[in-house]
Design a protein around this motif. Structure first.
Motif, mmCIF file in Angstrom:
data_model
loop_
_atom_site.group_PDB
_atom_site.id
_atom_site.type_symbol
_atom_site.label_atom_id
_atom_site.label_comp_id
_atom_site.label_asym_id
_atom_site.label_seq_id
_atom_site.Cartn_x
_atom_site.Cartn_y
_atom_site.Cartn_z
ATOM 1 N N PHE A 45 0.828 -1.206 0.000
ATOM 2 C CA PHE A 45 0.000 0.000 0.000
ATOM 3 C C PHE A 45 0.864 1.259 0.000
ATOM 4 C CE2 PHE A 45 -2.415 3.273 2.343
ATOM 5 C CZ PHE A 45 -3.481 3.413 1.468
ATOM 6 N N VAL A 46 1.896 1.267 0.849
ATOM 7 C CA VAL A 46 2.799 2.423 0.905
ATOM 8 C C VAL A 46 3.553 2.564 -0.418
ATOM 9 C CG1 VAL A 46 4.824 3.373 2.046
ATOM 10 C CG2 VAL A 46 3.012 2.320 3.405
ATOM 11 N N ALA A 47 3.980 1.434 -0.981
ATOM 12 C CA ALA A 47 4.690 1.487 -2.258
ATOM 13 C C ALA A 47 3.790 2.032 -3.367
ATOM 14 C CB ALA A 47 5.207 0.107 -2.627
ATOM 15 N N ALA A 48 2.518 1.634 -3.350
ATOM 16 C CA ALA A 48 1.589 2.127 -4.368
ATOM 17 C C ALA A 48 1.386 3.635 -4.237
ATOM 18 C CB ALA A 48 0.247 1.403 -4.250
ATOM 19 N N ILE A 49 1.299 4.119 -2.989
ATOM 20 C CA ILE A 49 1.149 5.564 -2.778
ATOM 21 C C ILE A 49 2.385 6.306 -3.291
ATOM 22 C CG2 ILE A 49 0.997 7.358 -1.023
ATOM 23 C CD1 ILE A 49 -0.768 5.529 0.596
ATOM 24 N N CYS A 50 3.561 5.784 -2.994
ATOM 25 C CA CYS A 50 4.799 6.428 -3.459
ATOM 26 C C CYS A 50 4.865 6.463 -4.976
ATOM 27 C CB CYS A 50 6.005 5.700 -2.884
ATOM 28 S SG CYS A 50 6.176 5.843 -1.089
ATOM 29 N N VAL A 51 4.497 5.351 -5.612
ATOM 30 C CA VAL A 51 4.516 5.306 -7.072
ATOM 31 C C VAL A 51 3.524 6.302 -7.653
ATOM 32 C CG1 VAL A 51 3.988 3.851 -9.070
ATOM 33 C CG2 VAL A 51 5.356 2.937 -7.190
ATOM 34 N N ALA A 52 2.324 6.401 -7.040
ATOM 35 C CA ALA A 52 1.324 7.344 -7.531
ATOM 36 C C ALA A 52 1.808 8.785 -7.405
ATOM 37 C CB ALA A 52 0.012 7.158 -6.770
ATOM 38 N N VAL A 53 2.468 9.098 -6.278
ATOM 39 C CA VAL A 53 2.989 10.453 -6.089
ATOM 40 C C VAL A 53 4.068 10.760 -7.117
ATOM 41 C CG1 VAL A 53 4.286 11.926 -4.510
ATOM 42 C CG2 VAL A 53 2.375 10.571 -3.657
ATOM 43 N N VAL A 54 4.963 9.804 -7.356
ATOM 44 C CA VAL A 54 6.039 10.010 -8.335
ATOM 45 C C VAL A 54 5.464 10.208 -9.734
ATOM 46 C CG1 VAL A 54 7.995 8.909 -9.473
ATOM 47 C CG2 VAL A 54 7.788 8.802 -6.993
ATOM 48 N N VAL A 55 4.477 9.398 -10.093
ATOM 49 C CA VAL A 55 3.863 9.528 -11.417
ATOM 50 C C VAL A 55 3.167 10.876 -11.556
ATOM 51 C CG1 VAL A 55 2.057 8.620 -12.925
ATOM 52 C CG2 VAL A 55 3.628 7.053 -11.770
ATOM 53 N N ALA A 56 2.457 11.312 -10.513
ATOM 54 C CA ALA A 56 1.764 12.606 -10.572
ATOM 55 C C ALA A 56 2.754 13.757 -10.716
ATOM 56 C CB ALA A 56 0.907 12.791 -9.322
ATOM 57 N N VAL A 57 3.857 13.697 -9.955
ATOM 58 C CA VAL A 57 4.861 14.756 -10.041
ATOM 59 C C VAL A 57 5.507 14.778 -11.418
ATOM 60 C CG1 VAL A 57 7.083 15.526 -9.142
ATOM 61 C CG2 VAL A 57 5.295 14.816 -7.563
ATOM 62 N N LEU A 58 5.843 13.603 -11.935
ATOM 63 C CA LEU A 58 6.451 13.550 -13.267
ATOM 64 C C LEU A 58 5.494 14.052 -14.340
ATOM 65 C CD1 LEU A 58 8.364 10.139 -13.133
ATOM 66 C CD2 LEU A 58 9.314 12.439 -12.987
ATOM 67 N N TRP A 59 4.205 13.731 -14.202
ATOM 68 C CA TRP A 59 3.227 14.192 -15.181
ATOM 69 C C TRP A 59 3.100 15.708 -15.150
ATOM 70 C CZ3 TRP A 59 0.624 13.164 -19.372
ATOM 71 C CH2 TRP A 59 -0.514 13.898 -19.678
#
Length: 202
Positions: A45-59
């Motif tokens: 769950f924590v890893a998924a949140i981190c990945v989502a944050v990274v993807v949002a920032v990169l976008w």
């Protein structure tokens, strides 16, 4: 560059200190504890949140970078192809709607392309996004005065710019010039002409 000059003096001083602290901590005898079973679901769950944050920032950053490139291209071709430049500026503002700077760039390009109404609309949009930037109020007032002359709204825009940034002499000077133009408006000059003519006849 660190081989020729010692610019990294702050890490150079901090690194030995932290190495000593880590060494001291490692020499301490820690109490034995029972192993804790891994929580796989929580970790995922924590890893998924981190990945989502990274993807949002990169976008967001990629959109902002692309919008900046298109905006620069619009500024470069506004004199040779104003219609294409205006379309590019609109695209840049659409790609980064959260950034009012692209709206002000759209206003600049629209003004140079001979579209003052679109320029004023872009400046109004920038003010809605960031109402505390004095430059946006001043730019809108400048276009409005150049297009429609000095009126009550233009004076309010300049007064707002001076209120937000009273230390900028450009805003205060523009407000003073606008007030002086209103004081010496054609209506007041027309009212004074008959009196001058009457005085000259006497």
């Amino acid at each position: 560059h660190g081989l020729a000059d010692f610019d990294l003096y702050v890490p150079g001083v901090a690194l030995p200190a932290f190495i000593l602290l880590g060494t001291i901590q490692g020499l301490k005898e820690l109490p034995r504890t029972d192993s804790v079973p891994p929580r796989r679901r929580a970790n995922w769950f924590v890893a998924a949140i981190c990945v989502a944050v990274v993807v949002a920032v990169l976008w967001i950053e990629s959109q902002a970078l692309g919008a900046a490139m298109i905006r620069n291209a619009a500024r470069a071709r506004v004199k040779t192809n104003p219609s294409r430049a205006l379309d590019d500026a609109k695209l840049a503002a659409k790609m980064a709607p959260w950034n009012p700077q692209f709206q002000t760039s759209l206003g600049e390009v629209a003004l140079q392309a001979g579209k003052p109404e679109e320029a004023m609309a872009a400046y109004r949009h920038a003010i809605e996004d960031d109402p505390y930037r004095a430059a946006y109020w001043w730019q809108l007032a400048r276009v409005k005065i150049a297009t429609h002359g000095v009126d009550a709204e233009a004076l309010q825009l300049l007064e707002k710019a001076v209120e937000l940034n009273p230390t900028n002499p450009r805003y205060g000077q523009a407000l003073a010039v606008a007030k002086e133009s209103v004081r010496q408006s054609p209506s007041s000059l027309l009212q004074s002409d008959p009196a001058k003519e009457a005085g000259s006849s006497n």
